[in-house]
Design an enzyme around this catalytic site. Sequence first.
Site, PDB file in Angstrom:
ATOM      1  CB  SER A 115      -0.884   0.034   1.254  1.00  0.00           C
ATOM      2  OG  SER A 115      -1.754  -1.055   1.285  1.00  0.00           O
ATOM      3  CG  HIS A 147      -5.708  -1.835   4.349  1.00  0.00           C
ATOM      4  ND1 HIS A 147      -6.402  -2.727   3.582  1.00  0.00           N
ATOM      5  CD2 HIS A 147      -5.121  -0.981   3.467  1.00  0.00           C
ATOM      6  CE1 HIS A 147      -6.237  -2.448   2.297  1.00  0.00           C
ATOM      7  NE2 HIS A 147      -5.463  -1.382   2.194  1.00  0.00           N
TER       8      HIS A 147
END
Lengths: 469, 469, 469, 469
Positions: free
Chosen positions: A320, A406
């Site tokens: 990410s 997340h």
Amino acid sequence: MNEMSNSNLIDRTLWSLRRAWRDVAGAAKDGDLSGILHPDLPEADQDLVRRRIELCVSGTGGEVSARARAADLGRGYLALNALGRERFLRIVANELGTERRTVDIAIEAYRSAGNDDERDRAQSELRQALESPRIKLFTQFNGLPEGIKFLVEMRADLLPLARGDAAMAAMDRDLKQLLATWFDVGFLNLQRIHWQSPAALLEKLIAYEAVHQIRSWDDLKNRLDSDRRCFAFFHPRMPDEPLIFVEVALVTGISDNIHTLLDESMPAEDPHKADTAIFYSISNCQRGLAGVSFGDFLIKRVVDDLTGHFHNLKNFATLSPIPGFMKWLSEAEEAGGAELLKPVEAEKLAQLVDDTKLTDVLARPDWIQDEALVSLLEAPLLRLCAHYLLNEKRHEYARDRVGHFHLSNGARVERINWRANVSKAGMTQSAGMMVNYRYKLEDIEANHEAYRGKGQVAASTAVKRLLRL
Amino acid sequence: MNEMSNSNLIDRTLWSLRRAWRDVAGAAKDGDLSGILHPDLPEADQDLVRRRIELCVSGTGGEVSARARAADLGRGYLALNALGRERFLRIVANELGTERRTVDIAIEAYRSAGNDDERDRAQSELRQALESPRIKLFTQFNGLPEGIKFLVEMRADLLPLARGDAAMAAMDRDLKQLLATWFDVGFLNLQRIHWQSPAALLEKLIAYEAVHQIRSWDDLKNRLDSDRRCFAFFHPRMPDEPLIFVEVALVTGISDNIHTLLDESMPAEDPHKADTAIFYSISNCQRGLAGVSFGDFLIKRVVDDLTGHFHNLKNFATLSPIPGFMKWLSEAEEAGGAELLKPVEAEKLAQLVDDTKLTDVLARPDWIQDEALVSLLEAPLLRLCAHYLLNEKRHEYARDRVGHFHLSNGARVERINWRANVSKAGMTQSAGMMVNYRYKLEDIEANHEAYRGKGQVAASTAVKRLLRL
Amino acid sequence: MNEMSNSNLIDRTLWSLRRAWRDVAGAAKDGDLSGILHPDLPEADQDLVRRRIELCVSGTGGEVSARARAADLGRGYLALNALGRERFLRIVANELGTERRTVDIAIEAYRSAGNDDERDRAQSELRQALESPRIKLFTQFNGLPEGIKFLVEMRADLLPLARGDAAMAAMDRDLKQLLATWFDVGFLNLQRIHWQSPAALLEKLIAYEAVHQIRSWDDLKNRLDSDRRCFAFFHPRMPDEPLIFVEVALVTGISDNIHTLLDESMPAEDPHKADTAIFYSISNCQRGLAGVSFGDFLIKRVVDDLTGHFHNLKNFATLSPIPGFMKWLSEAEEAGGAELLKPVEAEKLAQLVDDTKLTDVLARPDWIQDEALVSLLEAPLLRLCAHYLLNEKRHEYARDRVGHFHLSNGARVERINWRANVSKAGMTQSAGMMVNYRYKLEDIEANHEAYRGKGQVAASTAVKRLLRL
Amino acid sequence: MNEMSNSNLIDRTLWSLRRAWRDVAGAAKDGDLSGILHPDLPEADQDLVRRRIELCVSGTGGEVSARARAADLGRGYLALNALGRERFLRIVANELGTERRTVDIAIEAYRSAGNDDERDRAQSELRQALESPRIKLFTQFNGLPEGIKFLVEMRADLLPLARGDAAMAAMDRDLKQLLATWFDVGFLNLQRIHWQSPAALLEKLIAYEAVHQIRSWDDLKNRLDSDRRCFAFFHPRMPDEPLIFVEVALVTGISDNIHTLLDESMPAEDPHKADTAIFYSISNCQRGLAGVSFGDFLIKRVVDDLTGHFHNLKNFATLSPIPGFMKWLSEAEEAGGAELLKPVEAEKLAQLVDDTKLTDVLARPDWIQDEALVSLLEAPLLRLCAHYLLNEKRHEYARDRVGHFHLSNGARVERINWRANVSKAGMTQSAGMMVNYRYKLEDIEANHEAYRGKGQVAASTAVKRLLRL
């Protein structure tokens, strides 16, 4: 590809709506609004719109007729320009809100209810009184071919107008609530997207990809190769429009570099030997569905699908971006950055460069090619990044928005990767670093609870250790 | 066919749900409710259910986990018997209603709002306070495979319990409201059903047909022949379950007899020569969707589809039962039937039979074969029937429920047909008469308005003339 | 069901062809044969047909036009009655055979070829000379919508006429050869048929089932239940017409009784626990494909499909009729049946019944209910049946045609089952006995070789032991 | 796009075959050829191949086993390199031809046949004797997943080897004959290709387009816009592989310039207003199907499809290259070009340029930009081109291969267009000219007959007049 932009695609969308509604609207005997209205919707035209809206909401002539009229209204809306649409929306916001008197009466009835049964009934009525008539209008639009797409587009128009405008914001809450009900994850289809998918759909991926730009059809094809997967959620009534999509790489070991992952010259690996699924890009596609979330379900459903097909998969992780790191760093330095670097680090840095501020160093073009700087900065930047991800908060939760997503879903911060994305964007956002969030299936619930309840960020030992260095 | 009943089919439905959820529920770590609960759901088990519901509604562990738990709860529900289900529903009704205190606080905030903006916001909060937590639970069920089917079935369980029970009725209002939003006609697919359709679907037509029983697969095949059409609405998430279906005959002239229409020995005509579409049967299929209406849209959409394919069609009409005629006649006679027959009619009747009451005559077996009686009764019964259909009201609207449906949709009473259905059911309901309601496309809106607004029943000159005879 | 017969279905097939070709034929400028020809195709009309055929075969106006003309010819054929069709076929047989002169010339060229290269070329030309012009005509029919279906139907018409008629038989060889190439198993789709299949297809199963008549839609549904499988081969150009289908039961242990297998009142078992797949019915559907075989591939492909889905399957066997047993027995007795029964058996039998011949006993109605007879006859009949299946031959191969089919495919005779089918058909064919042929995957090749090469019949020890008793 | 070539795609095709057959071949007990053979197939390995082929053709172990073995052989073939494949094919060509002795015997039997019946039978046997065993092997390959694709690829390998090699050519005739039967137009699907088609299919259009190179995905998208159509034939067993495709523009008036037609910046027109369909590109996709023609059917079917959808279409024409014009011109000049130009033309030309030969002038770069030259050359070149198209023959038919194709199909030469394609290819082939062939539906048959029978080229008056100027 450059000339194909999101707004182009949306324009085409609206054009297709207009065409699809042509015949439906033809049925409305009251004439064809779209041919009458001035694109600006000046004062002179607004009364006509008011009357038509009134006819819809009152249901005159029956629901079937009302929906035919709504088609005509919708077509009129689509023919307006930005100013005209704002005016149109303002009419709906101002005139189709709940009626205060009705609400007051219903509240009175509720308060004077004598027993539970009466109160139950009064409650139902109060709820109905609170349901604004525009909900009815929105629902009528839904009856049109591609009506739900129209509503999603309309909300995309509405959103910027709702900032700081109470009436528009109230209408936005109504519309969002309706869309949230209709886009409940229970209605969505998870669909795999591959090189056999229609070009018209793939073209949208190219336009909507928000994390790592798709540079060409060859780049796209590489992302759909046999060791890659791409999944999207679709609504059954918007079968050509992905709502959100995720790109996954099936690899061995948790990836630490986006360039390697996207390198078209790398041969595809046997996905059945892969032990790790890397979620390296998640993109929302519909601005009009902002705040209606399905990202967590997407990840869950994709994990289920992958484990069903690839029996060697053991790790599920992301690679990410860290979109807020540099911004935070700059603010922190501004606010007295003396403590960002340890004295010994600062000293060494001073020997290499004239800049006194860390962010100035990081603003130098190509510092990432300067091995001396790189070897000096690696340790402190990893530490600072770990601090940013684990400790920096906004309203109790992680300050980084990707991190927040997340962590909310139950992932943990697994590893920070040095020189993982040295593109311009990667350097600007996070000094070239990327992070893996890892989904350990057995910890997801506990992580979620700890994070949602106490803002507690789960992290691997390795990342925690970075803090202590 | 006799042994295949609606309830059989529903049982199978639930069984398939149970199987579909097995794996999903396996994900819920808290164990498998369906294996634990006693089918009666005695006191001892109810606490467990309460706790599980609580976990769902609180969203503990994240929405993804909550929905996995809801699967387990749903499976538990399906394993219960009628008593157990009632108890389960009562728990939901009693414990997941709106919280009175929260509502009261929100009302207070609303009442003390200082300006429009504050009031807008307070209104949103009040609305949220009024949204009962069970809505959340219902929504979680929707996330399951075939979850929406589960909710429809659950409402079918709930409906009889909600009569005369305020808490259950309040919950039913919640559930109905949610289903109405999800089954908005904009989401439904109109699908043609024909002999190429899956046997599993056709079997459901046989079970659900509510107007003229389908006696065998050959009867069904005849109803799907080239000069017949059958259409149904489907929800994209219940693709195997018709919601409502209509059977249409493409004929020349408006049909006046159901036996001719259903005669399997008649050869199929060329549908492209037909000038009339007869809607001879409309059946709702889902008890759990009672009160969520789409019949008017069905007729409109079918008319659109037919006119697109058959360019000679000029008339759209029904051949409908008159379910309430005999009941009304009997009540009218009870209440002083002297005026039902004109004196001369009564006299002639007395010469033929001993019975003094008209309904007694009509109760005689086989009077319809007695030509003397038939020729005597035809005129008065047609007159009485016209009176019943045009003048008899209930709460301002037509007393006959089939009549009410078509008149609401904008049809008019076109013709009353003598000896049109001499089956046992036809004789018992309406002395063998049937009625055509006709949809003249140009009059639909005006008819609808006149009927909904003033209860005014549109009728052909011929039918009006019957009244005056 | 009784009234729906194979021939009904075929009639409908032809009707649909006629309709499908209407427009195509409209393109042929030469007018519409089907409207001109007398159904008998009398002498007077035959010349017209001859000329049209000539136009097709010569390719006048190009292949596209020729195929349009072929459509018209085909339509003409379909409008003929049995006599007319025979005459039509005779024209094709007589006038579109190979030309003797051309063949003779080509043979001469071949014989005088000087070297290999010349011979290769001459061979090609000889082959071409031998290819009759009717092959071209047949191929032109194939270009029509559903043309291949037409050819299959035409061969069904031709087959009975080809017996004992050399010209027709030669034409049949041509047509069969063409169909064999086009129906190569490589082009066929194996498709599972289930209760979700179109009713129009299931109806054909009912009509085509040749082994155990399907008595009703309920019987059919039972055969498609979760512990049953049905598979068929389809040609991509005849998607609505099964070519051959097999019905399979997933059970525990090798079934020994057809009544139990077909009992609708038995609950479905969990197919994933089954260890045995019983192929209890295989039916060819297209008379016009007689001699074009795909049965062996069907079994192979179904075994592959089943093993992919059901991991506990260990045995693959049939439960088969023994269609020729009683016929053989009767012939054997006729020819001197003294040795059929052992003396002691014959003696005991004589004590029970007056009949002196075994077949007379077996012709008694209901002897199968007579326990004394049954217990007396079981041993000798099983022995005789084993003898019939293992030793009785016709042209080196098993005399029983079902036996021949499975033995050719590599199966072995596994077990003979007493009182396995006591229906009228079962009693008449095989005194109520049935046989299991078993496919042991590892022995299939060897069994096939031994059988095809030396007519050697593979059998289990148990069956062989019956012979010795 | 540059790096994606035809051969790349074919490589991938073969790779997918190899994978698809992995499991099938696993079934062959004899081991895995592809793992054993050296890619060159040296002498040492050829015996093994011979034995395996023998096993297939003899059908040892039954057809099912034989086809499993054929899979293994096929896999072996795919693992070979060019040299190895040539050797493999040579084995098949040499050892699986017809057996001379068998043919001789069959010929003898035929010649000594006593009557028609005997001759009919002998003929069948002779035909069988002439059918080479390799046909059987090819058919066995067809039984594999994607087997027919394998055969098409194998013929693509074979074709270049068959030139000047009698044995290979004989085998090619066998294979071509088989493929022609299997690819009969009656089995092909006409499919429209559009922007909703799979990217994997569109990518093939880009690779296969043989007339006007597709430069990018944007170019392709433009060719699939709303006023364009693209159709292809597919075989049901090669659903991902177009066989031939045609690109059509729906325009007003017959197009005279390819650059305008392909200009991406031109807006799409309303196709429903178009009066003309221009077929501007037809490309065969499968080298292995060379000589198996379906182009004429493609045009016919596309015309039918278009007229069904667009009711204003009146003209059907091509905008075609003239691939052989410059070659012919050069040869004609070589052979004494004095008469190519009229004296006055030659004179004027001499005043402008030094070159004495016309082809030298046309070889000058950019002469097409030189207005003086252009205005001088237009008339003579149009005349020469008309002469070339109408009068120049090869074996009685038009010398130009594109011309031959359309004239065979019944088109006429409609117009020659000056400066219609000034790309490098257009200049090199035909001095920038293009031609329209026009399909007048009512003349197609007569044109075809006149051309096929007498080599007569149909042309418009305008084109004929060019000759006379």
